[in-house]
Design a protein around this motif. Sequence first.
Motif, PDB file in Angstrom:
ATOM      1  N   ASN A  40       0.833  -1.200   0.000  1.00 36.38           N
ATOM      2  CA  ASN A  40       0.000   0.000   0.000  1.00 36.38           C
ATOM      3  C   ASN A  40       0.872   1.256   0.000  1.00 36.38           C
ATOM      4  OD1 ASN A  40      -2.452  -1.383   0.048  1.00 36.38           O
ATOM      5  ND2 ASN A  40      -2.514  -1.462   2.281  1.00 36.38           N
ATOM      6  N   ASN A  41       0.398   2.282  -0.686  1.00 29.39           N
ATOM      7  CA  ASN A  41       1.058   3.586  -0.715  1.00 29.39           C
ATOM      8  C   ASN A  41       2.401   3.567  -1.445  1.00 29.39           C
ATOM      9  OD1 ASN A  41       0.912   6.368  -0.095  1.00 29.39           O
ATOM     10  ND2 ASN A  41       2.339   6.102   1.608  1.00 29.39           N
ATOM     11  N   THR A  42       2.561   2.623  -2.376  1.00 29.67           N
ATOM     12  CA  THR A  42       3.759   2.651  -3.215  1.00 29.67           C
ATOM     13  C   THR A  42       3.493   3.306  -4.563  1.00 29.67           C
ATOM     14  OG1 THR A  42       3.278   0.382  -3.947  1.00 29.67           O
ATOM     15  CG2 THR A  42       4.876   0.658  -2.142  1.00 29.67           C
ATOM     16  N   GLY A  43       2.236   3.584  -4.870  1.00 32.67           N
ATOM     17  CA  GLY A  43       1.937   4.338  -6.081  1.00 32.67           C
ATOM     18  C   GLY A  43       1.424   3.526  -7.252  1.00 32.67           C
ATOM     19  N   GLY A 356       4.980 -10.683 -21.158  1.00 31.81           N
ATOM     20  CA  GLY A 356       4.362 -10.188 -19.945  1.00 31.81           C
ATOM     21  C   GLY A 356       5.425  -9.648 -19.010  1.00 31.81           C
ATOM     22  N   ARG A 357       5.095  -8.608 -18.265  1.00 23.36           N
ATOM     23  CA  ARG A 357       6.035  -8.020 -17.312  1.00 23.36           C
ATOM     24  C   ARG A 357       5.332  -7.794 -15.977  1.00 23.36           C
ATOM     25  NH1 ARG A 357       9.107  -9.514 -20.385  1.00 23.36           N
ATOM     26  NH2 ARG A 357      10.771  -8.429 -21.522  1.00 23.36           N
ATOM     27  N   LEU A 358       6.009  -8.186 -14.910  1.00 21.73           N
ATOM     28  CA  LEU A 358       5.571  -7.857 -13.562  1.00 21.73           C
ATOM     29  C   LEU A 358       6.452  -6.725 -13.057  1.00 21.73           C
ATOM     30  CD1 LEU A 358       3.790  -8.683 -11.048  1.00 21.73           C
ATOM     31  CD2 LEU A 358       5.796  -9.954 -10.275  1.00 21.73           C
ATOM     32  N   ILE A 359       5.838  -5.660 -12.594  1.00 18.07           N
ATOM     33  CA  ILE A 359       6.576  -4.506 -12.063  1.00 18.07           C
ATOM     34  C   ILE A 359       6.229  -4.359 -10.591  1.00 18.07           C
ATOM     35  CG2 ILE A 359       6.954  -2.020 -12.186  1.00 18.07           C
ATOM     36  CD1 ILE A 359       5.473  -3.660 -15.203  1.00 18.07           C
ATOM     37  N   ARG A 360       7.226  -4.488  -9.737  1.00 18.30           N
ATOM     38  CA  ARG A 360       7.020  -4.298  -8.298  1.00 18.30           C
ATOM     39  C   ARG A 360       7.538  -2.924  -7.900  1.00 18.30           C
ATOM     40  NH1 ARG A 360      10.057  -8.200  -4.257  1.00 18.30           N
ATOM     41  NH2 ARG A 360      11.819  -6.957  -4.994  1.00 18.30           N
ATOM     42  N   LEU A 361       6.692  -2.161  -7.214  1.00 18.18           N
ATOM     43  CA  LEU A 361       7.079  -0.848  -6.708  1.00 18.18           C
ATOM     44  C   LEU A 361       7.405  -0.956  -5.228  1.00 18.18           C
ATOM     45  CD1 LEU A 361       4.394   1.448  -8.402  1.00 18.18           C
ATOM     46  CD2 LEU A 361       6.671   0.821  -9.250  1.00 18.18           C
ATOM     47  N   THR A 362       8.512  -0.365  -4.828  1.00 21.43           N
ATOM     48  CA  THR A 362       8.965  -0.372  -3.439  1.00 21.43           C
ATOM     49  C   THR A 362       9.280   1.058  -3.027  1.00 21.43           C
ATOM     50  OG1 THR A 362       9.973  -2.543  -3.792  1.00 21.43           O
ATOM     51  CG2 THR A 362      10.619  -1.345  -1.808  1.00 21.43           C
ATOM     52  N   ARG A 363       8.774   1.458  -1.875  1.00 19.79           N
ATOM     53  CA  ARG A 363       9.057   2.808  -1.378  1.00 19.79           C
ATOM     54  C   ARG A 363      10.246   2.772  -0.419  1.00 19.79           C
ATOM     55  NH1 ARG A 363       6.928   7.619  -1.550  1.00 19.79           N
ATOM     56  NH2 ARG A 363       5.066   6.868  -2.651  1.00 19.79           N
ATOM     57  N   LYS A 364      11.226   3.643  -0.665  1.00 21.23           N
ATOM     58  CA  LYS A 364      12.387   3.788   0.207  1.00 21.23           C
ATOM     59  C   LYS A 364      12.580   5.273   0.474  1.00 21.23           C
ATOM     60  CE  LYS A 364      17.237   2.475   0.812  1.00 21.23           C
ATOM     61  NZ  LYS A 364      18.420   1.795   0.199  1.00 21.23           N
ATOM     62  N   ASP A 365      12.283   5.667   1.715  1.00 17.54           N
ATOM     63  CA  ASP A 365      12.303   7.088   2.084  1.00 17.54           C
ATOM     64  C   ASP A 365      11.352   7.850   1.156  1.00 17.54           C
ATOM     65  OD1 ASP A 365      14.180   6.519   4.096  1.00 17.54           O
ATOM     66  OD2 ASP A 365      15.836   6.714   2.677  1.00 17.54           O
ATOM     67  N   ASP A 366      11.872   8.850   0.436  1.00 18.72           N
ATOM     68  CA  ASP A 366      11.020   9.652  -0.439  1.00 18.72           C
ATOM     69  C   ASP A 366      11.017   9.165  -1.886  1.00 18.72           C
ATOM     70  OD1 ASP A 366      10.287  11.323   1.637  1.00 18.72           O
ATOM     71  OD2 ASP A 366      11.918  12.738   1.278  1.00 18.72           O
ATOM     72  N   TRP A 367      11.569   8.000  -2.112  1.00 19.45           N
ATOM     73  CA  TRP A 367      11.690   7.496  -3.480  1.00 19.45           C
ATOM     74  C   TRP A 367      10.844   6.243  -3.664  1.00 19.45           C
ATOM     75  CZ3 TRP A 367      14.652  10.189  -7.021  1.00 19.45           C
ATOM     76  CH2 TRP A 367      15.473  11.188  -6.478  1.00 19.45           C
ATOM     77  N   VAL A 368      10.321   6.084  -4.868  1.00 16.49           N
ATOM     78  CA  VAL A 368       9.655   4.840  -5.259  1.00 16.49           C
ATOM     79  C   VAL A 368      10.550   4.167  -6.297  1.00 16.49           C
ATOM     80  CG1 VAL A 368       7.651   3.784  -6.348  1.00 16.49           C
ATOM     81  CG2 VAL A 368       7.354   5.730  -4.796  1.00 16.49           C
ATOM     82  N   LEU A 369      10.919   2.918  -6.005  1.00 21.31           N
ATOM     83  CA  LEU A 369      11.858   2.193  -6.856  1.00 21.31           C
ATOM     84  C   LEU A 369      11.135   1.057  -7.566  1.00 21.31           C
ATOM     85  CD1 LEU A 369      14.775   1.939  -4.254  1.00 21.31           C
ATOM     86  CD2 LEU A 369      14.379   3.751  -5.950  1.00 21.31           C
TER      87      LEU A 369
END
Length: 389
Positions: A40-43, A356-369
């Motif tokens: 949640n809240n990774t965008g 097909g592509r799976l994209i995982r978003l991870t939040r680290k401090d103020d950045w989304v990776l």
Amino acid sequence: MGRISDMTEFIDNLTIRGFRGFRDLTIPEFGKVNLITGKNNTGKSSVLEAIRILVAGDAAETLHTILRYREEIPAGTNYRDLEEREDFNLIRSLFLGFPDILDLDESPTFSIQAHGRLPAESSKLIISTSWTSRRRAVSERRPELDHGEDIPSAETDAMDGIPALSIQAGEKVRNVPLPILARPASWSRRVSPFSASPSDLARFIHLDTSNAGNTGQLGVLWDEIELTDIQEEVLKALQLVSPDIQAVSMIGGDSRSSGRTAIVRSKRFASRVPLRSYGDGINRVFGIILSLCNARNGILLIDEIENGLHYSVQPLVWKTIFQLAQKLDVQVFATTHSRDCVLAFQQAAAESPVEGRLIRLTRKDDWVLPTVFSEDKLQFIADNDIEVR
């Protein structure tokens, strides 16, 4: 299975700067069918919003829709009074960090850029706060005709300007006064979760799965494909879930009436029955496949695709999505929180000739990776029960 990877997609990669929670996000690679996951809240939803704003053909209308949907323009807002500097804070949620715009020395800005098969006007957007003349804002009642002039902030009081958004799409720059952006009846087309761009741009459909059973919106999509060669694809998809279904149609009302009903002929029943008799899950499938068929030669966005779908049905749904995405040339972007959905996606991707592509978003401090998983990596993840949500 051989890969079909040499054709450029509508969106091959995407860069988002300054929009919502994204300081500087670049997703370097997309496939034909893409699933975005993360906590949640990774965008995840914000990525879909960014794509939607970029490709929908009218960024101002799309922003209006999103702000209203998220209730960021509160119900009951008196749009006629949005003429002061402090009213900029009504749209602060669009910009990185929800800034207090009154305290900024420069206008906050966000940009969205993609490379691929999109036309130039849909490849890059730059949006910032600006000012427009009161005279022009009052005289232009139709927002699609408004091209208000920029007024430097230092001249605002003298020029009697009112807040606006400056929207640069390709070489074209347009100012949209805040009262017009916020006005409920601003737009000539009725806003719905199913939106299609003008025919000169890449066709585009956004499916809101929380409202996918709206029969008026389903009716619009059904009428677009009824009595065409694509209609058979909808029936085939329903038969994957319930093989007894022999035919499907929609009856009652006009194309936009909420009173329309999806009906089916079935081996199980002597007479026609409403599709809803089969449960919410198959109605979700109906909405997804109708949207996919209507997005032919374009883009389909689906937020939280697993909503209302039992885990046992999801492999069949993804298999159908991959097949139709290839057949109809549709690039699909979906989001999920569900591990079952990720596994079903992986299974379908492994069996399909399209990428097909799976994209995982991870939040680290103020950045989304972002982390992009190709199908080889997806297989390794599935085999080793690695958590990627």
